[in-house]
Design a protein around this motif. Structure first.
Motif, PDB file in Angstrom:
ATOM      1  N   ASP A  52      -4.726  -6.707 -24.803  1.00  0.00           N
ATOM      2  CA  ASP A  52      -4.917  -5.765 -23.706  1.00  0.00           C
ATOM      3  C   ASP A  52      -5.730  -6.357 -22.575  1.00  0.00           C
ATOM      4  N   ASP A  53      -6.839  -7.070 -22.943  1.00  0.00           N
ATOM      5  CA  ASP A  53      -7.737  -7.569 -21.919  1.00  0.00           C
ATOM      6  C   ASP A  53      -7.062  -8.595 -21.017  1.00  0.00           C
ATOM      7  N   GLU A  54      -6.070  -9.322 -21.577  1.00  0.00           N
ATOM      8  CA  GLU A  54      -5.446 -10.378 -20.816  1.00  0.00           C
ATOM      9  C   GLU A  54      -4.202  -9.896 -20.061  1.00  0.00           C
ATOM     10  N   ASP A  55      -3.434  -8.968 -20.679  1.00  0.00           N
ATOM     11  CA  ASP A  55      -2.128  -8.630 -20.139  1.00  0.00           C
ATOM     12  C   ASP A  55      -2.066  -7.291 -19.417  1.00  0.00           C
ATOM     13  N   VAL A  56      -2.948  -6.355 -19.778  1.00  0.00           N
ATOM     14  CA  VAL A  56      -2.828  -5.017 -19.207  1.00  0.00           C
ATOM     15  C   VAL A  56      -3.184  -5.030 -17.730  1.00  0.00           C
ATOM     16  N   ASP A  57      -2.456  -4.238 -16.996  1.00  0.00           N
ATOM     17  CA  ASP A  57      -2.706  -4.078 -15.571  1.00  0.00           C
ATOM     18  C   ASP A  57      -3.712  -2.956 -15.403  1.00  0.00           C
ATOM     19  N   LEU A  58      -4.987  -3.334 -15.185  1.00  0.00           N
ATOM     20  CA  LEU A  58      -6.057  -2.341 -15.162  1.00  0.00           C
ATOM     21  C   LEU A  58      -6.025  -1.475 -13.913  1.00  0.00           C
ATOM     22  N   PHE A  59      -5.544  -2.025 -12.828  1.00  0.00           N
ATOM     23  CA  PHE A  59      -5.696  -1.318 -11.560  1.00  0.00           C
ATOM     24  C   PHE A  59      -4.371  -1.076 -10.837  1.00  0.00           C
ATOM     25  N   GLY A  60      -3.294  -1.613 -11.358  1.00  0.00           N
ATOM     26  CA  GLY A  60      -2.012  -1.467 -10.677  1.00  0.00           C
ATOM     27  C   GLY A  60      -1.358  -0.137 -10.977  1.00  0.00           C
ATOM     28  N   SER A  61      -0.334   0.202 -10.252  1.00  0.00           N
ATOM     29  CA  SER A  61       0.424   1.420 -10.492  1.00  0.00           C
ATOM     30  C   SER A  61       1.728   1.064 -11.180  1.00  0.00           C
ATOM     31  N   ASP A  62       2.442   2.050 -11.689  1.00  0.00           N
ATOM     32  CA  ASP A  62       3.648   1.815 -12.471  1.00  0.00           C
ATOM     33  C   ASP A  62       4.830   1.372 -11.607  1.00  0.00           C
ATOM     34  N   ASP A  63       5.179   2.173 -10.643  1.00  0.00           N
ATOM     35  CA  ASP A  63       6.417   1.922  -9.905  1.00  0.00           C
ATOM     36  C   ASP A  63       6.218   1.712  -8.399  1.00  0.00           C
ATOM     37  N   GLU A  64       5.020   1.931  -7.932  1.00  0.00           N
ATOM     38  CA  GLU A  64       4.786   1.820  -6.495  1.00  0.00           C
ATOM     39  C   GLU A  64       4.753   0.358  -6.086  1.00  0.00           C
ATOM     40  N   GLU A  65       5.310   0.069  -4.932  1.00  0.00           N
ATOM     41  CA  GLU A  65       5.262  -1.276  -4.401  1.00  0.00           C
ATOM     42  C   GLU A  65       3.891  -1.510  -3.792  1.00  0.00           C
ATOM     43  N   GLU A  66       3.346  -2.709  -4.065  1.00  0.00           N
ATOM     44  CA  GLU A  66       2.039  -3.047  -3.525  1.00  0.00           C
ATOM     45  C   GLU A  66       2.209  -3.790  -2.202  1.00  0.00           C
ATOM     46  N   ASP A  67       1.440  -3.378  -1.234  1.00  0.00           N
ATOM     47  CA  ASP A  67       1.439  -4.156  -0.005  1.00  0.00           C
ATOM     48  C   ASP A  67       0.403  -5.260  -0.139  1.00  0.00           C
ATOM     49  N   ALA A  68       0.292  -6.092   0.847  1.00  0.00           N
ATOM     50  CA  ALA A  68      -0.592  -7.260   0.768  1.00  0.00           C
ATOM     51  C   ALA A  68      -2.051  -6.861   0.567  1.00  0.00           C
ATOM     52  N   GLU A  69      -2.494  -5.812   1.236  1.00  0.00           N
ATOM     53  CA  GLU A  69      -3.887  -5.383   1.132  1.00  0.00           C
ATOM     54  C   GLU A  69      -4.191  -4.831  -0.253  1.00  0.00           C
ATOM     55  N   ALA A  70      -3.260  -4.025  -0.799  1.00  0.00           N
ATOM     56  CA  ALA A  70      -3.462  -3.469  -2.138  1.00  0.00           C
ATOM     57  C   ALA A  70      -3.509  -4.579  -3.178  1.00  0.00           C
ATOM     58  N   ALA A  71      -2.667  -5.588  -3.018  1.00  0.00           N
ATOM     59  CA  ALA A  71      -2.655  -6.717  -3.958  1.00  0.00           C
ATOM     60  C   ALA A  71      -3.970  -7.483  -3.903  1.00  0.00           C
ATOM     61  N   ARG A  72      -4.504  -7.656  -2.683  1.00  0.00           N
ATOM     62  CA  ARG A  72      -5.770  -8.382  -2.527  1.00  0.00           C
ATOM     63  C   ARG A  72      -6.908  -7.639  -3.205  1.00  0.00           C
ATOM     64  N   VAL A  73      -6.981  -6.316  -2.999  1.00  0.00           N
ATOM     65  CA  VAL A  73      -8.027  -5.506  -3.622  1.00  0.00           C
ATOM     66  C   VAL A  73      -7.912  -5.564  -5.147  1.00  0.00           C
ATOM     67  N   ARG A  74      -6.667  -5.470  -5.608  1.00  0.00           N
ATOM     68  CA  ARG A  74      -6.435  -5.514  -7.053  1.00  0.00           C
ATOM     69  C   ARG A  74      -6.916  -6.826  -7.651  1.00  0.00           C
ATOM     70  N   GLU A  75      -6.604  -7.939  -7.001  1.00  0.00           N
ATOM     71  CA  GLU A  75      -7.009  -9.253  -7.505  1.00  0.00           C
ATOM     72  C   GLU A  75      -8.531  -9.406  -7.490  1.00  0.00           C
ATOM     73  N   GLU A  76      -9.175  -8.878  -6.468  1.00  0.00           N
ATOM     74  CA  GLU A  76     -10.638  -8.951  -6.398  1.00  0.00           C
ATOM     75  C   GLU A  76     -11.270  -8.174  -7.548  1.00  0.00           C
ATOM     76  N   ARG A  77     -10.718  -7.008  -7.837  1.00  0.00           N
ATOM     77  CA  ARG A  77     -11.267  -6.190  -8.913  1.00  0.00           C
ATOM     78  C   ARG A  77     -11.041  -6.848 -10.274  1.00  0.00           C
ATOM     79  N   LEU A  78      -9.857  -7.440 -10.439  1.00  0.00           N
ATOM     80  CA  LEU A  78      -9.588  -8.151 -11.697  1.00  0.00           C
ATOM     81  C   LEU A  78     -10.547  -9.333 -11.874  1.00  0.00           C
ATOM     82  N   ALA A  79     -10.796 -10.062 -10.798  1.00  0.00           N
ATOM     83  CA  ALA A  79     -11.704 -11.209 -10.870  1.00  0.00           C
ATOM     84  C   ALA A  79     -13.120 -10.751 -11.204  1.00  0.00           C
TER      85      ALA A  79
END
Length: 232
Positions: free
Chosen positions: A104-131
């Motif tokens: 779970d810790d490695e593969d689960v998407d903690l902050f992403g949504s199921d079917d919504e498309e991510e724009d560039a800003e949402a992807a950046r925020v998501r990556e920062e939170r994961l890091a």
């Protein structure tokens, strides 16, 4: 099910797995359950193959002179104890659910949504939170494994200065050792033993070495026994 065989490699492996999270066959003190299982073993388990069974065997052997007085039903067979049905297998494999949970810790998407498309800003925020999450996780240190131990320290006779005996025992200071409460328990003929609790860090303290060090007080100490041990 219970233990059906404590002689073959398969039986010893089952015993070893059973004792991986237990100090005794049942409960938190030695009993007839330990006696019956102990008596089924032809020899001491090999420490390199069955470390938990080896530890248990060495500990129970120290009670050999007290087997008849230990609590429990002496008429029960060793088969009355041990795992029920499929509770514990000889070669326990990782269950699919457990493997998924570990991942779970490695593969689960903690902050992403199921079917919504991510724009560039949402992807950046998501990556920062994961890091940030991974950084916090890596910074956590695993707590040291500890055990609560109850030890009996027996004197030579009723004239032994028990206060001095306890004072000398508590004078032993080691990294990873904390002395706790104690009491004097009557054992007959006016003789009392010291029963004392202690907390140890498993990686730092050897109970065998600690008992040997206490026994160096030859003027007061006749012997020591580990009465109970439980992981914290």
């Amino acid at each position: 099910m219970g233990f059906t065989d404590l002689v073959t490699g398969a039986g010893l492996t089952m015993l070893n797995n059973w004792l991986k999270t237990r100090s005794y066959i049942v409960g938190y003190t030695p009993s007839q359950a330990d006696v019956k299982c102990f008596q089924q073993l032809k020899e001491q388990p090999a420490v390199e193959d069955y470390p938990y069974a080896y530890r248990w065997y060495k500990h129970i052997a120290s009670f050999s002179s007290e087997f008849d007085s230990l609590p429990g039903d002496p008429t029960k067979s060793h088969t009355a104890y041990g795992p029920e049905s499929s509770e514990l297998t000889v070669n326990p494999a990782k269950a699919p659910d457990a493997a998924e949970e570990e991942g779970d810790d490695e593969d689960v998407d903690l902050f992403g949504s199921d079917d919504e498309e991510e724009d560039a800003e949402a992807a950046r925020v998501r990556e920062e939170r994961l890091a940030e999450y991974k950084k916090k996780k890596e910074g956590k240190t695993k707590p040291a494994a500890k055990s609560v131990v109850t030890m009996d320290v027996k004197p030579w006779d009723d004239e032994t200065d028990m206060a001095e005996l306890e004072k000398n025992a508590r004078a032993i200071e080691k990294d990873g050792l904390v002395w706790g409460k104690s009491q004097f328990v009557a054992i007959g003929y006016g003789i009392k033993k010291l029963q004392i609790n202690l907390v140890i860090e498993d990686d730092k303290i050897s109970l065998d070495e600690l008992q040997e060090q206490i026994a160096e007080d030859e003027d007061h100490v006749q012997s020591t026994d580990i009465v109970a041990m439980q992981k914290l």
